[in-house]
Each structure stands twice: as structure tokens, then as C-alpha cells.
Design an enzyme around this catalytic site. Structure first.
Site, short mmCIF file in Angstrom:
data_model
loop_
_atom_site.label_atom_id
_atom_site.label_comp_id
_atom_site.label_asym_id
_atom_site.label_seq_id
_atom_site.Cartn_x
_atom_site.Cartn_y
_atom_site.Cartn_z
CG HIS A 145 -5.58 -2.57 -0.29
ND1 HIS A 145 -4.64 -2.25 -1.25
CD2 HIS A 145 -5.22 -1.85 0.82
CE1 HIS A 145 -3.77 -1.39 -0.77
NE2 HIS A 145 -4.09 -1.13 0.49
CB SER A 167 -0.97 -0.04 1.18
OG SER A 167 -2.02 0.88 1.01
#
Length: 667
Positions: free
Chosen positions: A641, A528
Site C-alpha cells: 500500500h 486509498s
């Protein structure tokens, strides 16, 4: 001297039991909690356990490969309501605590979640996802075949998008359904829908007298363009909705005091956008006067610790004391989380903080004691009893067999100075079988967020790399939580600036102070924001011999329009969005520096990542491959994610094996 225990493996997280959501019984004689494990069919199962404090005897209440969670005791302690997906989608089930089979009490088409009892035990409040014309009195659960057929039919139709917020990493593409608050009459077995607005309603609490339900949400017409979250009440009888907060901030975790005269809650008014520290507020229900108890503090309220084995939610506060003169909550500070107490004058007291991770707690007003969940770098989770005299006693022995088998590395805490003199905290793991005089390869880990915190919790990926023979360094550069408002705000509009030099200073410090690190075998990885920073690093220095970038950002220009948060996060974090300054966004984009990359780079990305969409990895891969750089791209089907934390177990193992393979090849 040979190790008596084996090194940890990529598969070992499948052997762990992960505890969450402790809940005292009403009489304080015991508590329930949830234990999550990996099943043989590549999924997760959650079971409810109860432990008696007098005997420490554990009793398992649910079984099978289902997800059973959110146990909540009735006020008299005779029943427990919980949610379970055993019938196909999450529904509510009722169980008598003296034995017998659980009874299903909801058959809502889209499920029912997050049950709570009213204070008199006559009703259960829960949340359900409903269309505007749904009737809660005639909800019928679909069969497995009906759900499959509906999905197939839906997949044949185009998706018509009219909303800015049409997708999220957690839920995928949205539909018109909204989360509504429902009241279930236990004796009459009837349902009443309390909220009807075309908006999501997040249940918070019910008043002690049962007349009002407290919820969070945004009921404004322009809600999709706003980032505020207000507190409201809905009257159980009249359905009248009353707004309690001012529309200028984001408020949550709200609860009534025992008398019902006050409401405590967390929140902030976005003074530093997404980097704003939470405050603790008290609202007088009658006068609507709001008081901030945390104005003089400078640390984050709640649990902002990052790990990769935390499954399930837990209470972090604020929780009222019996006499409503104090509040209890978890706070995040300098790589650890602890349990805190504050009185209504704002006087703060630490109840428990021991350089580890307190991930949840439950409070018993009878004995004024707590059950707290604790994770350490070498122990994934256990529960402890913290009594009113601050005595701590261990209640559980989770993962005993696993801990007896594997050798885990105890982190060494370091503090080093950044280029501008700021103190930066980090941790260093020595490799498995460490021998003095040998040189070892090194891996720098960079966390996501960026407004989160590494610290003293169990982290499987870190331990795995240490087991594979690497020195592992992980730090909290500026932008991280745990070090005050100025620190957590300091990376905004400066991505790739002082946050980058903080990380390079960490590597310099490690090389200067640990002679066993081989400076010619340095690796770096992160996900991320940590993936963005890995991309940035390889475009700005060649000191690393291998890099693995995960669920990363490479191009802020496209991120603005493809991420589920891009349209506001870009402005929050960089100070500009696509329509403000394309030149500035391009300067922040690692893709711009692709020609300078000499480090072999492995790109890992989930196909269904809507937070940092896979096109971010695609762009970087194509650019580097076109430039004939050493690069490889691994795409994980069906992965969001959250792949590294809650993704399908086999995919998580594949991810870890690819990281280890890349570093083994180049380091």
C-alpha cells in the site's frame, strides 16, 4: 519570458536527500540526524550526520548503501548507539563520538531495533522480535545463505492461520514472534529480556531512576479482537508488569518527566472511532490520577501531514521541559503543522507555526532551544535552530543542487464553501511555464486516510503534474484532519455523500475563479480513500475526461474480509460491517455503479497491498472491461500500500509515468 530552470521529472525524487530524526547532543553543542537517499541499486540508504552549532560544520558518521538510523547519544555524550542493516538485518551498533569504527553489539536472529539509553548510561533498551522459547543470551545472527535457505524452506510449507490479525500491509503475513523489550548491560555486554507475554510490546521510556520501563501494548487474552492500546510498566529487577491506563482507549508516545513523578502521553478513548482527535494526558505515577490538558482544544496532536517524500521517523512529542512545568509537541492545524508548548494548567502557546510542515524536533534543556525539521512546498527539508527567544536560524542547505536546477510551483491557498456552507481549504498549483491567456488541463488530487491532511509540504507528485502542464488542485474535504473534531468525523457513515460534494464544489470554485482552466479537460486521481473517491466520482459524474485510481476500494463487501483492517475499519467508517447490512455496504461500493462509468479509467495497484488488496482493483477492472468501458489495469509486483511513498524507487517512477501517460492521452 523563458524559464531559467527545467521542469521537475518523475526521476527527480531519486536526487533528494530526506532528513529525519534530529537528536541533540547531551551538552547541546550539536545534533545528529538521518539522511535518506536513493541508491544506484534501486533501494534506499540512510546515513547518520552530526552538525556542530558553533560552526554549522556537517560531519558524516556512516557510509555505504546500508540503512543506518535511530542515533541515540549516551548521557555523557561519549558514545552513540544506532541501528544498521549492514550485517543483513537491523542490529545495534555502538560508536565512540571521538572516532573509530562502530562495534556491533547485537546478533539477534531477527534483528534488534529502536535503541534508547538509560538515564545513567549503563544500559541500552531495545526491541527484538522473538519466539516464545528464544534465549536472548544465545542469539546468533544468520548468514545471508542461511536466511535464504530458511526463506526457501518456509515457502515450501503451507501457512496455517489461526489469528484474526494474521497479516499487515507493513509486515506481510505474521508469524508467532512477538516484539519484546531487552536490556543490554554496556559494561558487562549481557542481555536481559524484560517482557515475555505473548504480545507485542512497544518501548516508550525508562524511568529516570532506571527501575521501570514504560511500554505500550495490549496484554489481554482477547487482544486480537480489541482495538485498545494501554500503557504498562515493567520493573527491571522483578519483571513485574503494572497496567497504568484503563483499557478503554489507545495510548502512545509516553515519556517520564525528569523527576519520574509524572508521565505525559497522547491518546484517546475512541469516541469517534478512527476519527477521534488525540488528547494530551498527564499521569501522576504515585496516585495514578490522570489529567487531560487538551480538553478545550480542537485540533489534532501529532503530525498528520501527507507527502510522498517523507522517509524515516521523527519525534513529534510530547517532550518535557527541563523544569517539567511545560510540554512540547507538534500539532496539525489548517494545512500546516507547528511546534506548540503547554503548561500543566493547559495553557497553550505556539512556539513556531509558519504555514509549512514541521516534521520533527529535538529539545535541548541546557539552552531551552530546539532544532526543528521543516518542509515547504518548494523545499523538501531543512533544519532550523529555534532559540529560547523564538529566534529562527537555518542550519542546513539540503538539496541545493536539485533546487537550483528545477522550477517548482508555489501553491496558492484557496478557501471555498461547501454545499452546506462549511469552509473547505485547498491549494492550487499553476503549471510550469504558465502564460496568461492560455487554457490548461486540470487535475484534482484526493488524499487517502480519509483522516489525514494535505498541506504546505513538499509533494513530488503534485509538482510533477504541474511540470507536465496541468493546473493541480488538492483540498481537504470533510473527514480530513486539521479542522477540528466535528470536521474530521463528518465523512463517517457518509462516504460518497458530502465528502463527494465538497470535492465537486472545489472543481466548481476553480472553474469560476481561474479562467485559465480548460473545463473540457478535467482529470482526477487519488489513492486509498482517494482511490475509493475517484471510483465513486466516475460512477456519479461524467465531467472528468480521465481518471487514475490508485490502491483503491471498489467493493466494501469483500474489503471486510480481505483487508488487514477490513473487519473493523468497515464498521468504523461506514457504520456497518458485512454481517450487519450487506445492502448498505453495496450502496457504498463504487462497483455497484460500474455501468454508469463513462470516464476512461486507469487502475494502479500493488500486488502485495494488504490494506486495499489487489482484488479490489481486479473486480473493478473486470466489471468495466466486461461492460466494454475504457479501462486499463497496471499491477506493480512486490508493491504494498506504501508504493507511492516508500516503494522500490523504480516502481515509484513507473507509477508516476503511468499517471502522466494516462492524463496526456486523454487530457
Amino acid at each position: 519570458m523563458a524559464n531559467s530552470k527545467r521542469p521537475i521529472t518523475a526521476n527527480d525524487f531519486k536526487k533528494l536527500a530526506v532528513y529525519s530524526d534530529p537528536q541533540f547532543t547531551p551538552d547541546g553543542s550539536g545534533y545528529a540526524f538521518v539522511s535518506t537517499t536513493v541508491t544506484d541499486n534501486n533501494d534506499y540508504a540512510s546515513q547518520i550526520f552530526v552538525q556542530e552549532l558553533s560552526t554549522n560544520k556537517l560531519k558524516q558518521w556512516t557510509y555505504g548503501d546500508d540503512k543506518n538510523s535511530n542515533p541515540r547519544f549516551s548521557p555523557d555524550g561519549k558514545k552513540v548507539v544506532f541501528q544498521s542493516n549492514r550485517s543483513g538485518v537491523p542490529q545495534l551498533w555502538l560508536l565512540h563520538t571521538d572516532g573509530g569504527e562502530a562495534k556491533q553489539i547485537t546478533t539477534f536472529k531477527n534483528g534488534a531495533i529502536n535503541p534508547e539509553w538509560s538515564k545513567n548510561g549503563r544500559t541500552i533498551i531495545f526491541t527484538a522480535s522473538l519466539d516464545s522459547d528464544d534465549d536472548v543470551k544465545s542469539q546468533k545472527e544468520q548468514s545471508k545463505e542461511e536466511r535464504k535457505k530458511e526463506r526457501e524452506e518456509k515457502n515450501k510449507q503451507p501457512l496455517i492461520v489461526t489469528s484474526l490479525r494474521y497479516k499487515s500491509d507493513a509486515k506481510g503475513f505474521h508469524d508467532d514472534k512477538k516484539s519484546q523489550i531487552i536490556l543490554y548491560d554496556v559494561e558487562g555486554e549481557t542481555f536481559t529480556q524484560l517482557t515475555t507475554e505473548d504480545s507485542h510490546h512497544g518501548y516508550q521510556d525508562i524511568s529516570p531512576d532506571g527501575t521501570n520501563v514504560l511500554f505500550a501494548g495490549n496484554l489481554n487474552e482477547d487482544a486480537e479482537y480489541e482495538l485498545t492500546n494501554d500503557l504498562y510498566t515493567v520493573n527491571v529487577t522483578t519483571k513485574e508488569v503494572t497496567k497504568l491506563t484503563n483499557g478503554n482507549g489507545s495510548y502512545h508516545s509516553a515519556s517520564y518527566s525528569p523527576s519520574g513523578d509524572k508521565i505525559a502521553f497522547f491518546g484517546h478513548e475512541q469516541t469517534h472511532a478512527g476519527a477521534t482527535l488525540n488528547e494530551l494526558y498527564i499521569l501522576d505515577v504515585e496516585s495514578r490520577e490522570r489529567t487531560c490538558l487538551s480538553g478545550e482544544w480542537d485540533f489534532q496532536l501529532g503530525d498528520l501531514m501527507i507527502g510522498d517524500t517523507r522517509l524515516g521517523s521523527s519525534t513529534t512529542g510530547p517532550v518535557w521541559s527541563k523544569n517539567e512545568d511545560k510540554l512540547f509537541f507538534i500539532g496539525t492545524d489548517h494545512g500546516a503543522t507547528g511546534l506548540y508548548q503547554v503548561n500543566l494548567q493547559g495553557e497553550l502557546k505556539v512556539l513556531y507555526k509558519n504555514d509549512n510542515h514541521v516534521f520533527g524536533f529535538t529539545y535541548d534543556e541546557n539552552t531551552e532551544s530546539f532544532v526543528i525539521g521543516v518542509s515547504t512546498p518548494t523545499n523538501p527539508c531543512n533544519y532550523y535552530l529555534l532559540d529560547h527567544e523564538s529566534n529562527l536560524s537555518r542550519l542546513t542547505n539540503a538539496n541545493t543542487k536539485f533546487l537550483e536546477e528545477v522550477e517548482l510551483s508555489e501553491p496558492e491557498t484557496i478557501t471555498y464553501q461547501a454545499n452546506d456552507g462549511w469552509d473547505i481549504q485547498g491549494w492550487l498549483l499553476r503549471p510550469y511555464g504558465f502564460e496568461e491567456g492560455k487554457k490548461y488541463p486540470f487535475v484534482l488530487e484526493i488524499h487517502g486516510g480519509p483522516h489525514a491532511m494535505y498541506g504546505q509540504t513538499f509533494f513530488h507528485e503534485m509538482q510533477l503534474l504541474a511540470a507536465k502542464g496541468y493546473v493541480v488542485l488538492y483540498t481537504n474535504p470533510r473527514g480530513s484532519h486539521g479542522y477540528g473534531q466535528e470536521f474530521v468525523d463528518a465523512c463517517r457513515a457518509d462516504y460518497g455523500g458530502n465528502d463527494y460534494t465538497d470535492l465537486m464544489s472545489a472543481v466548481d470554485y476553480a472553474l469560476e475563479n481561474y479562467s485559465f482552466i480548460d473545463e473540457d479537460r478535467l482529470g482526477v486521481t487519488g489513492g486509498s480513500y482517494g482511490g475509493f473517491m475517484t471510483n465513486w466520482i466516475v460512477g456519479h459524474t461524467n465531467r472528468f475526461k480521465a481518471a487514475v485510481t490508485q490502491r483503491s476500494i471498489s467493493n466494501w463487501l469483500s474489503f471486510y474480509g480481505v483487508s488487514d483492517i477490513g473487519y473493523f475499519f468497515t464498521k468504523w467508517e461506514l457504520g456497518h460491517n458485512l454481517l450487519d447490512d450487506t445492502t448498505k455496504l453495496w450502496e457504498f461500493s463504487p462497483l455497484k455503479y460500474a455501468e454508469k462509468v463513462e470516464t476512461p479509467l486507469l487502475i494502479l495497484h500493488g500486488e502485495q497491498d494488504y490494506r486495499c488488496p489487489i482484488e479490489q482493483g481486479e473486480q473493478l477492472f473486470v466489471a468495466l472491461k466486461h461492460l466494454r468501458k475504457e479501462v486499463e489495469f497496471v499491477r506493480f509486483p512486490g508493491a504494498s500500500h506504501e508504493l507511492s511513498r516508500s516503494g522500490k524507487p523504480e516502481m515509484r517512477i513507473e507509477r508516476l509515468n503511468h499517471i502522466c501517460r494516462w492524463f496526456e492521452k486523454y487530457l
